[in-house]
Scaffold this motif. Sequence first.
Motif, mmCIF file in Angstrom:
data_model
loop_
_atom_site.group_PDB
_atom_site.id
_atom_site.type_symbol
_atom_site.label_atom_id
_atom_site.label_comp_id
_atom_site.label_asym_id
_atom_site.label_seq_id
_atom_site.Cartn_x
_atom_site.Cartn_y
_atom_site.Cartn_z
ATOM 1 N N ARG A 79 3.097 13.907 -0.724
ATOM 2 C CA ARG A 79 2.726 12.526 -1.024
ATOM 3 C C ARG A 79 4.001 11.709 -1.213
ATOM 4 O O ARG A 79 5.080 12.290 -1.425
ATOM 5 N N PRO A 80 3.908 10.396 -1.161
ATOM 6 C CA PRO A 80 5.133 9.596 -1.309
ATOM 7 C C PRO A 80 5.828 9.833 -2.638
ATOM 8 O O PRO A 80 7.043 10.019 -2.699
ATOM 9 N N VAL A 81 5.061 9.816 -3.741
ATOM 10 C CA VAL A 81 5.627 10.004 -5.074
ATOM 11 C C VAL A 81 4.672 10.875 -5.882
ATOM 12 O O VAL A 81 3.518 11.082 -5.506
ATOM 13 N N MET A 129 -0.378 3.730 7.706
ATOM 14 C CA MET A 129 -1.640 3.837 8.434
ATOM 15 C C MET A 129 -2.766 4.236 7.490
ATOM 16 O O MET A 129 -3.869 3.659 7.529
ATOM 17 N N GLN A 130 -2.516 5.198 6.626
ATOM 18 C CA GLN A 130 -3.522 5.669 5.685
ATOM 19 C C GLN A 130 -3.945 4.553 4.730
ATOM 20 O O GLN A 130 -5.135 4.364 4.466
ATOM 21 N N LEU A 131 -2.973 3.800 4.231
ATOM 22 C CA LEU A 131 -3.276 2.668 3.360
ATOM 23 C C LEU A 131 -4.092 1.600 4.096
ATOM 24 O O LEU A 131 -5.074 1.068 3.563
ATOM 25 N N GLN A 150 -8.428 -4.388 -6.011
ATOM 26 C CA GLN A 150 -8.111 -5.240 -7.154
ATOM 27 C C GLN A 150 -6.663 -5.687 -7.179
ATOM 28 O O GLN A 150 -6.342 -6.766 -7.697
ATOM 29 N N PHE A 151 -5.739 -4.887 -6.617
ATOM 30 C CA PHE A 151 -4.322 -5.238 -6.671
ATOM 31 C C PHE A 151 -3.650 -5.294 -5.297
ATOM 32 O O PHE A 151 -2.810 -6.138 -5.058
ATOM 33 N N ILE A 152 -3.997 -4.385 -4.385
ATOM 34 C CA ILE A 152 -3.288 -4.279 -3.110
ATOM 35 C C ILE A 152 -3.891 -5.239 -2.088
ATOM 36 O O ILE A 152 -5.093 -5.238 -1.844
ATOM 37 N N ASN A 179 -0.734 2.260 -8.578
ATOM 38 C CA ASN A 179 -1.907 1.790 -7.846
ATOM 39 C C ASN A 179 -1.833 2.099 -6.358
ATOM 40 O O ASN A 179 -2.839 2.470 -5.751
ATOM 41 N N VAL A 180 -0.670 1.952 -5.758
ATOM 42 C CA VAL A 180 -0.593 2.206 -4.310
ATOM 43 C C VAL A 180 -0.610 3.697 -4.015
ATOM 44 O O VAL A 180 -0.934 4.105 -2.891
ATOM 45 N N ALA A 181 -0.268 4.530 -5.001
ATOM 46 C CA ALA A 181 -0.259 5.976 -4.791
ATOM 47 C C ALA A 181 -1.556 6.633 -5.232
ATOM 48 O O ALA A 181 -1.693 7.850 -5.179
ATOM 49 N N ALA A 182 -2.534 5.831 -5.667
ATOM 50 C CA ALA A 182 -3.803 6.362 -6.161
ATOM 51 C C ALA A 182 -4.819 6.481 -5.034
ATOM 52 O O ALA A 182 -4.612 5.979 -3.925
#
Length: 604
Positions: A79-81, A129-131, A150-152, A179-182
């Motif tokens: 995963r990214p982080v 792409m996944q996002l 809600q945020f992205i 939030n972006v990694a959830a």
Amino acid sequence: MPEGNNWRCSRHSRRDIIKYGAAGGTALVAGCLGGSSSTDRFRVFDAETSGTLPSQRHCNPFNPTQRGTWHPGALIFDRPVMYSPAEDSVYPLIATDWEMADDTTLEMTFSDEWTWHNGDQLVADDWVMQLQMALEILEYQAEDGARPHQFIESAEAPDEQTARISLHDPLSETVAVQNVAADLVGDESRGIFTKHDDDQWSDWHQRLRDADDSEMESILSELTTEGYPMLEDAVGNGPFQVADIGDNVMICEKYEDHPNADNINFSEYSFHLYQNNNPTQPYVNGEVDAAHTQFPVKDDVKSQLPDGHTLIKESFSTNKLLTFNCGHDVSYDTPFSSVNVRKAVCHVFDRQEVTRVLEGVNRLFDWPPCRVPGNVLESGTHDAADWVEDFTKYGQNDTERATELLEEEGYTREDGEWYTPSGDRFEINIMNGSERKDLNILKKNLKDFGIEPKQEQVDDATFDERRQNGEYDMMPDGSSANGIRALWALDLVPNWVQSITHFDPQAEIPMPVGDPDGSNGTKTFSVEEHIRQWQVTDEDQYHKELMWWWNQNVPQMEAMFQPDAGAYNADSWELDAPDGIIDGTEDALYLIPKTDEASMEYKG
């Protein structure tokens, strides 16, 4: 058996041995494919052991059935982080750096050392792409005029090493990354599963972005039901890759080109399936080296554990709750539409009696209701542990205070029995939970005080329907408590908890915080908006006031908490990692081999 990686210990192939093991028990699997003397395999109890067979698992994060995106997908994909909900902190992995380029733009820098298991370079576009796919799904599902997320707002990859995420509102850096990694719509947080130049993923991606509303339903139906890629065909990017799949074993082998491969001194990682979801017996018998969950164990089993038994993931827990129907916007007539009646019952509860029924697994939640994990309060690792010292602490069998509160609401007591303002006997209907020992203690406390508890057991479907419709007085509940911020997720409290407790979304609290008499009057706010402002500003004020609202309105009362730990046998293995990873992440056993921040070694 020869030492090292000589698994060809007979004329059978590895796959034959695995298949035979399913029919003949675990002996052959344990002896030839990773017994207790093996120096070359880390054997883990599969957490979905009684669910989907390995041969049926897939690595499509958007399909919620037959999933392999967690076990073993979280190992074979990176995963990214790494986000630790217990510590609310972020550790680097593929993304080595991140910053808020401006108030509403998060930029993450990807390492160029990661490759897919076929040798192709992993790039930021793979994750973007996944996002983007998740955001397209959310946009289609959103009501007109509502934010899809809600945020992205959007995501793009301006170059191979940069992911740029645009946000609707300013966020603190940690909250933005979290939030972006959830998970957005599926299991995407477990890894980067979409390869941007894979024909199938790129086709789905393009069709999602180009489709009009009339076409989206069929595309989503396809995307969320297809098992692509199947686990045995999955091309990952993590430290291990799928080597073989049997009926009761999945074997992954080290990917030598992974950036952390040189720090891994064993070559195989295997997942073992059993008849039920309890790992205790296989762990005690030495058939597996570790398990993700189901620890600690009851007192009568502790003597059977290996000498090197060591817990991980200790910051995770599950709350055992007493839940009230607060009666907002429901037609059912419940006494708990009055906050004073809820408080009175909480005061009647004798929490100390619960110590007799903990059995070595549960722990007493010996603090005021506040929606903070018990282990955080126990360790004092967050300022919340100091804040709650001024909060109202129920559960003391304070019948004098309970009497005052009930009398304020017009209840009367005659010959030791309580009556409602309309003159009826005060009865509380408790839906399910007859097996909950803490709830049984409360029932005894209520009866001794003169309130008549009425226990009712219903089937699961009826239970779900009645709690959603607000057709009950009290019920038991359980909730994961895996971090300060996680307990106040926007999709959890304003959405799920409100839907079953029916609290008023417009909160009113006495002020200042810590003064139940409200010497400074009261404050009114929207629970959802308060959580959102906390996320945006990261200011303690919002969190403290939300905790105080929970304490003074008590839609639920925490009675016990149960650590949700994993375990490993330290006689043979040494795991070393920052507390935020080893004790603060759900996937600790998968994350440790991925990063040079931690190590997992066979030590003999």
